[in-house]
Motif scaffolding. Structure first.
Motif, PDB file in Angstrom:
ATOM      1  N   ILE A 378     107.771  29.304 -15.025  1.00 41.36           N
ATOM      2  CA  ILE A 378     106.215  29.123 -15.386  1.00 41.36           C
ATOM      3  C   ILE A 378     105.471  30.241 -14.656  1.00 41.36           C
ATOM      4  CG2 ILE A 378     103.975  27.774 -15.216  1.00 41.36           C
ATOM      5  CD1 ILE A 378     105.439  25.341 -15.721  1.00 41.36           C
ATOM      6  N   ALA A 379     105.623  30.257 -13.581  1.00 38.49           N
ATOM      7  CA  ALA A 379     104.974  31.546 -12.646  1.00 38.49           C
ATOM      8  C   ALA A 379     105.590  32.765 -13.322  1.00 38.49           C
ATOM      9  CB  ALA A 379     105.325  31.455 -11.235  1.00 38.49           C
ATOM     10  N   LEU A 380     106.788  32.902 -13.564  1.00 41.26           N
ATOM     11  CA  LEU A 380     107.062  34.151 -14.401  1.00 41.26           C
ATOM     12  C   LEU A 380     106.461  34.541 -15.529  1.00 41.26           C
ATOM     13  CD1 LEU A 380     109.204  36.831 -13.981  1.00 41.26           C
ATOM     14  CD2 LEU A 380     110.851  35.297 -15.019  1.00 41.26           C
ATOM     15  N   ALA A 381     106.264  33.506 -16.278  1.00 42.11           N
ATOM     16  CA  ALA A 381     105.921  33.667 -17.480  1.00 42.11           C
ATOM     17  C   ALA A 381     104.519  34.163 -17.643  1.00 42.11           C
ATOM     18  CB  ALA A 381     105.852  32.097 -18.389  1.00 42.11           C
ATOM     19  N   TYR A 382     103.600  33.598 -16.458  1.00 38.00           N
ATOM     20  CA  TYR A 382     102.205  33.911 -16.414  1.00 38.00           C
ATOM     21  C   TYR A 382     102.054  35.330 -15.821  1.00 38.00           C
ATOM     22  CZ  TYR A 382      99.815  29.504 -17.132  1.00 38.00           C
ATOM     23  OH  TYR A 382      99.437  28.242 -17.394  1.00 38.00           O
ATOM     24  N   PHE A 383     102.981  35.747 -15.073  1.00 36.70           N
ATOM     25  CA  PHE A 383     103.044  37.085 -14.756  1.00 36.70           C
ATOM     26  C   PHE A 383     103.385  38.149 -15.619  1.00 36.70           C
ATOM     27  CE2 PHE A 383     105.511  40.951 -13.206  1.00 36.70           C
ATOM     28  CZ  PHE A 383     104.658  41.247 -12.112  1.00 36.70           C
ATOM     29  N   ASP A 386     100.187  38.151 -17.912  1.00 36.05           N
ATOM     30  CA  ASP A 386      99.317  39.050 -17.388  1.00 36.05           C
ATOM     31  C   ASP A 386      99.706  40.463 -17.470  1.00 36.05           C
ATOM     32  OD1 ASP A 386      97.796  36.876 -16.874  1.00 36.05           O
ATOM     33  OD2 ASP A 386      98.651  36.661 -14.883  1.00 36.05           O
ATOM     34  N   LEU A 387     100.911  41.130 -17.210  1.00 36.33           N
ATOM     35  CA  LEU A 387     101.184  42.279 -17.185  1.00 36.33           C
ATOM     36  C   LEU A 387     101.015  42.909 -18.608  1.00 36.33           C
ATOM     37  CD1 LEU A 387     102.925  44.740 -16.112  1.00 36.33           C
ATOM     38  CD2 LEU A 387     105.023  43.639 -16.728  1.00 36.33           C
ATOM     39  N   VAL A 388     101.468  42.163 -19.784  1.00 37.50           N
ATOM     40  CA  VAL A 388     101.104  42.756 -21.075  1.00 37.50           C
ATOM     41  C   VAL A 388      99.888  42.865 -21.217  1.00 37.50           C
ATOM     42  CG1 VAL A 388     101.425  41.953 -23.521  1.00 37.50           C
ATOM     43  CG2 VAL A 388     103.265  41.608 -21.899  1.00 37.50           C
ATOM     44  N   VAL A 389      98.963  41.851 -21.032  1.00 37.68           N
ATOM     45  CA  VAL A 389      97.640  41.658 -21.320  1.00 37.68           C
ATOM     46  C   VAL A 389      96.850  42.904 -20.427  1.00 37.68           C
ATOM     47  CG1 VAL A 389      95.394  40.509 -20.906  1.00 37.68           C
ATOM     48  CG2 VAL A 389      97.328  39.371 -21.718  1.00 37.68           C
ATOM     49  N   LEU A 390      97.258  43.121 -19.463  1.00 40.05           N
ATOM     50  CA  LEU A 390      96.574  44.307 -18.750  1.00 40.05           C
ATOM     51  C   LEU A 390      96.966  45.641 -19.055  1.00 40.05           C
ATOM     52  CD1 LEU A 390      96.798  42.449 -14.960  1.00 40.05           C
ATOM     53  CD2 LEU A 390      94.648  42.647 -16.837  1.00 40.05           C
ATOM     54  N   GLY A 423      97.958  47.888 -12.202  1.00 42.86           N
ATOM     55  CA  GLY A 423      98.474  47.451 -10.650  1.00 42.86           C
ATOM     56  C   GLY A 423      97.134  46.829  -9.901  1.00 42.86           C
ATOM     57  N   SER A 424      95.825  47.306 -10.037  1.00 42.87           N
ATOM     58  CA  SER A 424      94.896  46.718  -9.405  1.00 42.87           C
ATOM     59  C   SER A 424      94.925  45.281  -9.564  1.00 42.87           C
ATOM     60  CB  SER A 424      93.655  47.306  -9.379  1.00 42.87           C
ATOM     61  OG  SER A 424      93.718  49.019  -9.353  1.00 42.87           O
ATOM     62  N   LEU A 425      94.908  44.910 -10.883  1.00 42.35           N
ATOM     63  CA  LEU A 425      94.354  43.456 -11.162  1.00 42.35           C
ATOM     64  C   LEU A 425      95.468  42.674 -10.920  1.00 42.35           C
ATOM     65  CD1 LEU A 425      92.001  44.853 -12.915  1.00 42.35           C
ATOM     66  CD2 LEU A 425      92.345  42.779 -14.199  1.00 42.35           C
ATOM     67  N   LEU A 426      96.927  43.184 -11.095  1.00 44.27           N
ATOM     68  CA  LEU A 426      97.984  42.405 -10.767  1.00 44.27           C
ATOM     69  C   LEU A 426      97.825  42.004  -9.050  1.00 44.27           C
ATOM     70  CD1 LEU A 426     101.022  43.844 -12.645  1.00 44.27           C
ATOM     71  CD2 LEU A 426      99.928  41.656 -13.088  1.00 44.27           C
ATOM     72  N   VAL A 427      97.549  42.848  -8.226  1.00 42.51           N
ATOM     73  CA  VAL A 427      97.478  42.531  -6.817  1.00 42.51           C
ATOM     74  C   VAL A 427      96.334  41.480  -6.547  1.00 42.51           C
ATOM     75  CG1 VAL A 427      96.612  43.541  -4.755  1.00 42.51           C
ATOM     76  CG2 VAL A 427      98.083  44.887  -6.050  1.00 42.51           C
ATOM     77  N   CYS A 428      95.086  41.693  -7.413  1.00 44.23           N
ATOM     78  CA  CYS A 428      94.079  40.583  -7.168  1.00 44.23           C
ATOM     79  C   CYS A 428      94.410  39.189  -7.773  1.00 44.23           C
ATOM     80  CB  CYS A 428      92.962  41.044  -7.710  1.00 44.23           C
ATOM     81  SG  CYS A 428      91.967  42.733  -7.003  1.00 44.23           S
ATOM     82  N   LEU A 429      95.222  39.297  -8.581  1.00 50.50           N
ATOM     83  CA  LEU A 429      95.624  37.949  -9.418  1.00 50.50           C
ATOM     84  C   LEU A 429      96.576  37.529  -8.540  1.00 50.50           C
ATOM     85  CD1 LEU A 429      95.966  38.922 -13.196  1.00 50.50           C
ATOM     86  CD2 LEU A 429      94.159  37.454 -11.773  1.00 50.50           C
ATOM     87  N   ARG A 430      97.491  38.192  -7.855  1.00 49.12           N
ATOM     88  CA  ARG A 430      98.407  37.584  -6.833  1.00 49.12           C
ATOM     89  C   ARG A 430      97.692  36.789  -5.696  1.00 49.12           C
ATOM     90  NH1 ARG A 430     100.754  35.175  -3.896  1.00 49.12           N
ATOM     91  NH2 ARG A 430     102.784  35.234  -2.866  1.00 49.12           N
ATOM     92  N   PHE A 431      96.552  37.378  -5.159  1.00 50.07           N
ATOM     93  CA  PHE A 431      95.898  36.808  -3.971  1.00 50.07           C
ATOM     94  C   PHE A 431      95.126  35.581  -4.590  1.00 50.07           C
ATOM     95  CE2 PHE A 431      96.404  41.103  -2.091  1.00 50.07           C
ATOM     96  CZ  PHE A 431      96.995  40.673  -0.864  1.00 50.07           C
ATOM     97  N   GLY A 456      86.920  41.572  -9.460  1.00 49.83           N
ATOM     98  CA  GLY A 456      87.253  42.696  -8.269  1.00 49.83           C
ATOM     99  C   GLY A 456      88.448  43.723  -8.688  1.00 49.83           C
ATOM    100  N   GLY A 457      89.452  43.113  -9.295  1.00 49.71           N
ATOM    101  CA  GLY A 457      90.345  44.244  -9.492  1.00 49.71           C
ATOM    102  C   GLY A 457      89.923  45.217 -10.516  1.00 49.71           C
ATOM    103  N   THR A 458      88.846  44.941 -11.273  1.00 42.93           N
ATOM    104  CA  THR A 458      88.447  46.113 -12.042  1.00 42.93           C
ATOM    105  C   THR A 458      87.655  47.227 -11.188  1.00 42.93           C
ATOM    106  OG1 THR A 458      88.226  44.405 -14.047  1.00 42.93           O
ATOM    107  CG2 THR A 458      86.877  46.560 -14.133  1.00 42.93           C
ATOM    108  N   LEU A 459      86.659  46.507 -10.265  1.00 41.39           N
ATOM    109  CA  LEU A 459      86.021  47.632  -9.345  1.00 41.39           C
ATOM    110  C   LEU A 459      87.142  48.085  -8.615  1.00 41.39           C
ATOM    111  CD1 LEU A 459      83.261  44.884  -8.342  1.00 41.39           C
ATOM    112  CD2 LEU A 459      83.098  46.741  -9.939  1.00 41.39           C
ATOM    113  N   LEU A 460      88.133  47.499  -7.952  1.00 41.45           N
ATOM    114  CA  LEU A 460      89.126  48.224  -7.387  1.00 41.45           C
ATOM    115  C   LEU A 460      89.629  49.376  -8.037  1.00 41.45           C
ATOM    116  CD1 LEU A 460      91.086  48.600  -4.909  1.00 41.45           C
ATOM    117  CD2 LEU A 460      92.430  47.011  -5.941  1.00 41.45           C
TER     118      LEU A 460
END
Length: 639
Positions: A378-383, A386-390, A423-431, A456-460
């Motif tokens: 499930i975690a891999l599927a969400y990742f 998110d990768l495709v969406v971003l 990359g910025s949003l994936l880091v923020c989503l991880r946290f 926050g990821g967008t601003l980063l």
């Protein structure tokens, strides 16, 4: 001979060919083994020939040949009037009819039928003289255009094939759809194109005389697939797959009800397969059969076959009028048509899709209860999601800016913005633990937190882009604003699905009282305070079958200030003083006490009213053991 007389004779001849052809197949069908025997999922009670599609096909091809030989078509106009279109349609339709006859005779596997449908659509795609590589006004690769064409054609073929389960239904809906396109063709293209569609109308009319309840013959897969195939390929050529308005309204225009039915069927069967994961032998097939189609539900609600067919005819006519409005009334009607389509779709989901919501919830519950090994999946599927969406959000925002505001981006700029944003949003989503949360139990705070991390990821990303390019141009702000909007929708909506499935299951199981449901008691909840809300939470967390015998109508509460309000979507209908009227109006059979404290006199009064009104009175209380001392706090030296 004048042209109107010639047209009339050809249409009359087409009708007679269909009429006599179908009459002949009533007698020849059983000898050829083309007969439909009754079983548990069919509603007819005696064997009936299913060879009517052959008669319709012969009449259709004969009518088209007479139009061509009579010089009534104008090949220079292209589309369905061209020689190439007629030739390749006849060849591909013949291939599809052969597949249908084999299925009617031998019940061939579903995948073979699908292969035949794809083959027929491919022959038509490459054989006709339509412009390839243009989709709704946008130039696309030919393979993508082919894939969309195949998907659209196969969807319509199977939509009419699946809905062919009642006397007069498939042919009647096909007649309405074809007639609608005929009216549109008269407005847009003139007489020639309309005549091709009118030939199909006459073919179906000749068949319908023998197919109305009680039916003497069925279309069979041969005829139902032919109807869907003709509407798919003729509709694309008539309305124009390159027109944006036509491309958006086409599903409603040609096959609103069959398409809605096939979408529900695929949704329902996929959810059931998910619920049976690990027990594939018992899982229903996506291309299998069931008795939950729209016409089956109307029958279960107490309507007769004729009433059911009439209702679906009426809805099909309404959908056709809504879809035709922009073409007949001008572009000003486009917004009204979209609004009407949206309202019809929402009402349809609300009242027609309870089975799908219940099955979806069951499937998700079964999936989430799998052993811990599923959590990593499930975690891999969400990742990955998110990768495709971003990636799409970063790339799509630059493309949208170029198309709408003529803002130019170099390939380097597009690549940099896409990678930095992703990359910025994936880091923020991880946290934010967005990939490991139990989103089926998430509340508004968790979703608000997710949105905050996306912001926050967008601003980063904006900061990093500004530093990399030493440029805080207005276009960078615009790109990030658009990308943020896409990312919010793309990351939030998939995580809402399980939550929405739970809410939909409650809505389908309790708020909507189905006529066909056995042992379902319209039920009131007495007490709209904290315990009443706790009971609604209990409903959401309980297996669907636990409270399947009750249909929650609303609350009963003696506090006058609560009347007319809603608690988690359920209305507060009134107090004990209005109990008799509420019971009669909603046919209440049970009342469940969801209140912690109730005066004995009030309880006795309510019980007496229930006895007088023949209503069952039940009590629900959460299991609360009270406080129990486990360890005493040690005394301090000063204590």
């Amino acid at each position: 001979m004048t042209e109107p007389v010639q047209i009339g004779l050809i249409l009359a001849a087409t009708y007679l060919i269909a009429d006599r052809g179908v009459w002949a197949m009533i007698r020849l069908g059983p000898r050829l083994g083309l007969i439909d025997h009754p079983d548990e999922r069919r509603i007819h009670v005696k064997p009936i020939p299913r060879a009517g599609g052959i008669g319709v096909f012969v009449a259709l091809i004969s009518g088209l040949a007479m139009l061509w030989w009579g010089g009534l078509l104008n090949p220079s106009e292209g589309g369905v009037q061209s020689k190439e279109w007629l030739k390749w349609f006849s060849a591909s339709a013949c291939l599809l009819v052969i597949v249908g006859i084999l299925d009617d005779r031998f019940d061939i596997p579903a995948w073979w039928k699908l292969l035949g449908q794809v083959a027929a659509a491919t022959v038509m795609f490459f054989g006709s003289q339509e412009q390839h590589g243009v989709l709704m006004g946008v130039h696309v690769p030919v393979w993508l255009d082919w894939a969309v064409y195949i998907a659209w054609t196969v969807a319509l073929v199977n939509a009419f094939n699946l809905i062919d389960g009642m006397d007069g239904l498939c042919a009647g809906l096909g007649l309405i759809s074809t007639g609608t396109m005929c009216v549109l063709a008269m407005v847009v293209h003139g007489t020639g194109t309309a005549l091709v569609l009118a030939v199909m109308c006459m073919s179906l009319l000749g068949f319908l005389r023998f197919n109305f309840h009680p039916a003497k013959i069925f279309l069979g897969d041969t005829g139902s697939m032919l109807v869907g195939y003709f509407i798919a390929v003729a509709g694309g050529a008539t309305v124009g797959k390159h027109a944006v308005i036509a491309g958006v309204l086409m599903p409603v225009l040609v096959a609103g009800i069959p398409l809605f039915d096939v979408i529900l069927a695929v949704w329902r069967r996929l959810a059931r397969r998910l619920a049976h994961a690990g027990h594939e032998k018992d899982a229903p097939k996506v291309f299998g059969a069931d008795k939950d189609h729209l016409h089956h539900r109307l029958l279960n609600w107490g309507f007769t076959q004729r009433q059911t067919v009439s209702i679906m005819y009426g809805v099909a006519v309404v959908l056709s009028v809504v879809a035709l409005a922009p073409f007949l009334g001008g572009g000003n009607w486009l917004a009204i048509s979209f609004f009407a389509t949206l309202v019809i779709g929402l009402v349809g989901l609300r009242y027609i899709a309870p089975v799908e919501f219940i099955e979806t919830n069951s499937g998700l519950r079964a999936f989430l209860r799998k052993p811990g090994g599923r959590l990593l999946g499930i975690a891999l599927a969400y990742f990955i999601l998110d990768l495709v969406v971003l990636l799409f959000a970063g790339w799509g925002s630059t493309q949208l800016m170029e198309k709408t505001l003529s803002t130019e981006f170099s390939r380097k700029d597009v690549l940099s913005i896409t990678l930095v944003f992703t990359g910025s949003l994936l880091v923020c989503l991880r946290f934010s633990h967005a990939h490991t949360r139990r989103w089926s139990r998430a509340g508004i705070f968790e979703f608000a937190q997710l949105m905050a991390w996306v912001l926050g990821g967008t601003l980063l990303s904006f900061g990093l882009i500004s530093v990399l390019f030493v440029d805080i141009a207005y276009r960078v702000v615009q790109v990030h604003f658009v990308a943020f909007a896409i990312a919010i929708v793309g990351t939030t909506v998939p995580r809402c699905i399980s939550r929405l499935a739970q809410e939909g299951r409650i809505d389908a199981t309790h708020r909507r009282r189905e006529i066909d449901t056995e042992c379902r008691n319209p039920t009131l909840l007495y007490g709209a305070a904290d315990i009443g809300e706790l009971f609604l939470c209990h409903l959401r967390l309980s297996p669907p079958e636990k409270w399947s015998g009750h249909s929650i109508v609303g609350f009963l509460d003696d506090q006058k200030g609560l009347r007319g309000r809603r608690l988690r979507g359920f209305p507060v209908l009134g107090g004990k003083d209005r109990l008799e009227a509420i019971v009669k109006r909603h046919k209440i059979r049970s009342i469940i006490l969801t209140t912690g404290k109730m005066d004995p006199e009030n309880l006795e009064e309510l019980a007496e009213q229930c006895r007088r009104l023949n209503v069952e009175l039940l009590q629900w209380n959460p299991i609360l053991e009270g406080q129990q001392l486990v360890a005493r706090k040690p005394k301090t030296e000063t204590g």
